[in-house]
Scaffold this active site. Structure first.
Site, PDB file in Angstrom:
ATOM      1  N   CYS A 195      18.980   1.404  62.798  1.00 33.62           N
ATOM      2  CA  CYS A 195      18.077   1.742  61.688  1.00 33.62           C
ATOM      3  C   CYS A 195      17.729   3.229  61.750  1.00 33.62           C
ATOM      4  CB  CYS A 195      16.790   0.926  61.763  1.00 33.62           C
ATOM      5  SG  CYS A 195      17.051  -0.832  62.028  1.00 33.62           S
TER       6      CYS A 195
ATOM      7  N   CYS B 184      14.791   0.667  66.468  1.00 30.85           N
ATOM      8  CA  CYS B 184      16.156   0.112  66.402  1.00 30.85           C
ATOM      9  C   CYS B 184      17.134   1.253  66.131  1.00 30.85           C
ATOM     10  CB  CYS B 184      16.165  -0.955  65.310  1.00 30.85           C
ATOM     11  SG  CYS B 184      17.560  -1.030  64.206  1.00 30.85           S
TER      12      CYS B 184
HETATM   13  C1  LIG Z   1      13.383   3.831  58.752  1.00 30.02           C
HETATM   14  C2  LIG Z   1      13.636   2.352  58.813  1.00 30.02           C
HETATM   15  C3  LIG Z   1      14.943   1.897  58.723  1.00 30.02           C
HETATM   16  C4  LIG Z   1      15.201   0.532  58.780  1.00 30.02           C
HETATM   17  N1  LIG Z   1      16.494   0.102  58.712  1.00 30.02           N
HETATM   18  C5  LIG Z   1      16.763  -1.208  58.829  1.00 30.02           C
HETATM   19  C6  LIG Z   1      18.117  -1.699  58.838  1.00 30.02           C
HETATM   20  O1  LIG Z   1      19.057  -0.915  58.753  1.00 30.02           O
HETATM   21  N2  LIG Z   1      18.317  -3.029  58.978  1.00 30.02           N
HETATM   22  C7  LIG Z   1      17.270  -3.914  59.108  1.00 30.02           C
HETATM   23  O2  LIG Z   1      17.524  -5.117  59.217  1.00 30.02           O
HETATM   24  N3  LIG Z   1      15.987  -3.495  59.089  1.00 30.02           N
HETATM   25  C8  LIG Z   1      15.707  -2.168  58.960  1.00 30.02           C
HETATM   26  N4  LIG Z   1      14.408  -1.751  58.962  1.00 30.02           N
HETATM   27  C9  LIG Z   1      13.326  -2.740  58.910  1.00 30.02           C
HETATM   28  C10 LIG Z   1      13.047  -3.115  57.437  1.00 30.02           C
HETATM   29  O3  LIG Z   1      12.857  -1.953  56.641  1.00 30.02           O
HETATM   30  C11 LIG Z   1      11.796  -3.968  57.266  1.00 30.02           C
HETATM   31  O4  LIG Z   1      10.707  -3.307  57.837  1.00 30.02           O
HETATM   32  C12 LIG Z   1      11.917  -5.367  57.868  1.00 30.02           C
HETATM   33  O5  LIG Z   1      13.031  -6.009  57.310  1.00 30.02           O
HETATM   34  C13 LIG Z   1      10.661  -6.206  57.574  1.00 30.02           C
HETATM   35  O6  LIG Z   1      10.534  -6.297  56.156  1.00 30.02           O
HETATM   36  P1  LIG Z   1       9.236  -6.783  55.417  1.00 30.02           P
HETATM   37  O7  LIG Z   1       9.704  -7.686  54.323  1.00 30.02           O
HETATM   38  O8  LIG Z   1       8.254  -7.264  56.392  1.00 30.02           O
HETATM   39  O9  LIG Z   1       8.599  -5.529  54.677  1.00 30.02           O
HETATM   40  P2  LIG Z   1       8.894  -4.023  54.927  1.00 30.02           P
HETATM   41  O10 LIG Z   1      10.209  -3.668  54.306  1.00 30.02           O
HETATM   42  O11 LIG Z   1       8.683  -3.690  56.370  1.00 30.02           O
HETATM   43  O12 LIG Z   1       7.759  -3.341  54.048  1.00 30.02           O
HETATM   44  C14 LIG Z   1       6.398  -3.209  54.521  1.00 30.02           C
HETATM   45  C15 LIG Z   1       5.505  -3.181  53.298  1.00 30.02           C
HETATM   46  O13 LIG Z   1       5.785  -2.011  52.498  1.00 30.02           O
HETATM   47  C16 LIG Z   1       5.684  -2.335  51.102  1.00 30.02           C
HETATM   48  N5  LIG Z   1       6.968  -2.066  50.458  1.00 30.02           N
HETATM   49  C17 LIG Z   1       8.142  -2.686  50.679  1.00 30.02           C
HETATM   50  N6  LIG Z   1       9.109  -2.123  49.971  1.00 30.02           N
HETATM   51  C18 LIG Z   1       8.540  -1.132  49.265  1.00 30.02           C
HETATM   52  C19 LIG Z   1       9.039  -0.181  48.347  1.00 30.02           C
HETATM   53  N7  LIG Z   1      10.336  -0.117  48.042  1.00 30.02           N
HETATM   54  N8  LIG Z   1       8.169   0.694  47.791  1.00 30.02           N
HETATM   55  C20 LIG Z   1       6.853   0.678  48.104  1.00 30.02           C
HETATM   56  N9  LIG Z   1       6.320  -0.194  48.991  1.00 30.02           N
HETATM   57  C21 LIG Z   1       7.169  -1.079  49.567  1.00 30.02           C
HETATM   58  C22 LIG Z   1       5.320  -3.787  51.030  1.00 30.02           C
HETATM   59  O14 LIG Z   1       3.918  -3.856  50.876  1.00 30.02           O
HETATM   60  C23 LIG Z   1       5.743  -4.360  52.350  1.00 30.02           C
HETATM   61  O15 LIG Z   1       4.991  -5.461  52.722  1.00 30.02           O
HETATM   62  C24 LIG Z   1      14.130  -0.389  58.926  1.00 30.02           C
HETATM   63  C25 LIG Z   1      12.817   0.076  59.023  1.00 30.02           C
HETATM   64  C26 LIG Z   1      12.559   1.436  58.973  1.00 30.02           C
HETATM   65  C27 LIG Z   1      11.140   1.921  59.102  1.00 30.02           C
END
Ligand SMILES: Cc1cc2nc3c(=O)[nH]c(=O)nc-3n(C[C@H](O)[C@H](O)[C@H](O)COP(=O)(O)OP(=O)(O)OC[C@H]3O[C@@H](n4cnc5c(N)ncnc54)[C@H](O)[C@@H]3O)c2cc1C
Length: 505
Positions: A315, A312
């Site tokens: 992002c 994205c």
């Molecule tokens: C570089 C990057 C930038 C992004 N920017 C955006 C954006 O601007 N807007 C947007 O809507 N989405 C963005 N995303 C996507 C977003 O970060 C999440 O991946 C998405 O919202 C799905 O979230 P999720 O709840 O499945 O867990 P995710 O946030 O994908 O986390 C995956 C797993 O990592 C672990 N985890 C989560 N948080 C932490 C933490 N703080 N410390 C340690 N472990 C952790 C947990 O086990 C979690 O299940 C970005 C992703 C990336 C890789």
């Protein structure tokens, strides 16, 4: 352990002497100056390549359907302010980098913690950061999870590395800081996207408490790590001021005054020596730690490179900017050791540093707001188990379907959860001193080394026992092979001497 009680104020920021309440107070004081600064022409534009191929895998199949995944970049040069015109570029140390042998010429200086886009890259574009805010984009599911997994599994020192308990405190301080830095970045991204979350009922972007709690709020450690990042970046800015770097930057006087004013305000609010905030001098203390520092730097560079794999665009923009900001902070903290040291600071690095600080400032403010919202009305599903499949993330089926449609295989929970023990444990400085000093180069703490040896010993025992188990089969197979050979001789069809037999055990 700190059970979450809807109040973060008293929680300590790991590896510092401050608590979250103090950071909130500092943030109140400096926020107005910071906002003013990131709205100036110099700080509101960022130059990057949004289409660099992912260096780790072929990942162009990814997509993000929602319109806010895209970035409005500037194609008309006349829209770019004078300060960013080509003849003005290069003034901020762009030409003075020392190159790494074997590395891409423009990409790296030996002290860099990030892989910057090349200055002469034809695909560089300017982006107005104010017009492209970091917020919910719908990017998720397996695509974003694969990035986070690569960040944690391959390019980070894991809390479970050499430790069965999987506590971040088991790592030596340098590795702890690395893990917390990455986790703090993740927390900050999650805070922004939940603070500006798309409300399907009115099409507006607004805070979504439930999403915030599930992604960040219930995990005290994630909250701590984000505040540690605030401290690290603030300390790096204070150091720039202390070592007279700001004074010598080729910026106009009003920008210098704005930057200095902001930093002085931050330093003044600590009301102690700034080592009270964070003392980077205790890291990489002796010469033997060079290997550890190189490993730290290499791993962080890889994290910055991974940002080119994000599908994205929006992002990717903020991911690249913030990892560059942190890389710059690390360079200042660890490589600027006395006032006579010089530092190569590129324009993109300075812009990234200040904007990363602004992102953290915004996160701290948003968390304060979420805390208030929680006190008024906590979400109905309290303290969900993060690994629970039945976690009710969305409020209704329509919402679920809508968000599912953004990405392939949208999953909101994943197996990548920190173990129970590390979720809400505060790490005080005293505690870290007791257990964590990286003893020598390539460094493992005694505990890590012990566990590593233990696992090697268990592996060796397993190997020996397994040999006993397979021995009868091996003997039987050899017997068959030998008898077959003798039979061939007996009937006169002996194979060539060099023939080989494949023995599948
Ligand atoms: C570089 C990057 C930038 C992004 N920017 C955006 C954006 O601007 N807007 C947007 O809507 N989405 C963005 N995303 C996507 C977003 O970060 C999440 O991946 C998405 O919202 C799905 O979230 P999720 O709840 O499945 O867990 P995710 O946030 O994908 O986390 C995956 C797993 O990592 C672990 N985890 C989560 N948080 C932490 C933490 N703080 N410390 C340690 N472990 C952790 C947990 O086990 C979690 O299940 C970005 C992703 C990336 C890789």
């Amino acid at each position: 352990q700190i059970p979450f009680d809807g109040n973060y104020t008293e929680i300590t920021v790991p590896d510092t002497e401050v608590n979250i309440g103090q950071i909130v107070d500092i943030n109140h004081e400096i926020k107005p100056k910071l906002v003013e600064l990131v709205n100036t022409d110099f700080f509101k534009y960022y130059k990057l390549n949004l289409w660099k191929p992912c260096p780790f895998w072929n990942g162009d199949e990814g997509f993000c359907k929602y319109k806010d995944c895209s970035v409005d970049f500037i194609t008309d040069w006349s829209q770019v302010p004078d300060i960013w015109q080509p003849d003005q570029l290069g003034k901020l140390g762009d030409n003075t980098v020392h190159k790494d042998k074997g590395q891409d010429e423009n990409e790296l200086s030996s002290n860099d913690y990030c892989a910057l886009d090349k200055d002469d890259d034809e695909d560089l574009v300017y982006v107005n950061l104010i017009d492209n805010p970091e917020r919910f984009t719908g990017y998720g599911g397996q695509q974003s999870e694969s990035i986070w997994t690569a960040v944690y599994d391959e390019n980070c020192f894991q809390p479970n590395e050499g430790s069965q308990l999987g506590q971040v405190e088991d790592l030596c301080l340098e590795k702890q800081i690395f893990y917390r830095l990455v986790s703090g970045l993740h927390s900050s991204i999650s805070t922004h996207l939940t603070n500006e979350y798309l409300n399907l009922k009115n099409g507006e972007y607004e805070p979504n408490l439930k999403q915030f709690m599930i992604k960040v709020g219930y995990f005290t450690e994630r909250i701590q790590n984000l505040h540690l990042n605030y401290v690290l970046v603030l300390k790096s800015l204070i150091k720039l001021q202390e070592y007279n770097v700001i004074e010598n930057l080729p910026l106009d006087d009003s920008l210098k005054a704005g930057l200095s004013g902001l930093i002085s305000q931050g330093a003044q609010n600590i009301n102690q020596t700034d080592d009270y905030l964070f003392n980077e001098k205790v890291l990489f203390q002796n010469d033997q730690n060079d290997d550890l520092k190189n490993e730290f730097r290499d791993k962080f560079r890889n994290v910055t490179r991974l940002m080119d794999c994000v599908h994205c665009e929006r992002c990717k923009l903020w991911g690249k900017l913030q990892t560059t900001g942190y890389g710059t902070a690390l360079k200042i903290l660890f490589d600027l050791k006395n006032p006579n040291d010089s530092i190569n600071l590129k324009r993109v690095e300075l812009v990234a540093l200040v904007n990363t600080f602004h992102r953290l400032s915004k996160s701290v403010e948003s968390i304060e707001n979420f805390e208030k919202l929680y006190k008024i009305q906590p979400p109905t599903q309290d303290h969900p188990s993060p690994s629970s499949e039945s976690l009710d993330v969305f409020d209704n089926e329509d919402e679920q379907n809508f968000f599912d449609s953004f990405s392939v295989d949208q999953t909101v929970t994943s197996s990548k959860e920190p173990p129970e023990e590390i979720k809400s444990k505060p790490v005080g400085k005293a505690e870290y001193k007791k257990t964590n000093s990286c003893p020598s180069s390539g460094s493992k703490s005694i505990k890590e080394a012990f566990h590593e040896e233990l696992y090697a010993f268990i592996d060796a025992i397993g190997f020996i026992l397994n040999s006993y188990r397979t021995l009868p089969k091996l003997l039987y197979t050899l017997f068959l092979v030998k008898s077959s050979e003798l039979w061939d001789i007996f009937i006169g069809t002996q194979r060539h001497r060099d023939s080989t037999y494949r023995v599948d055990l």
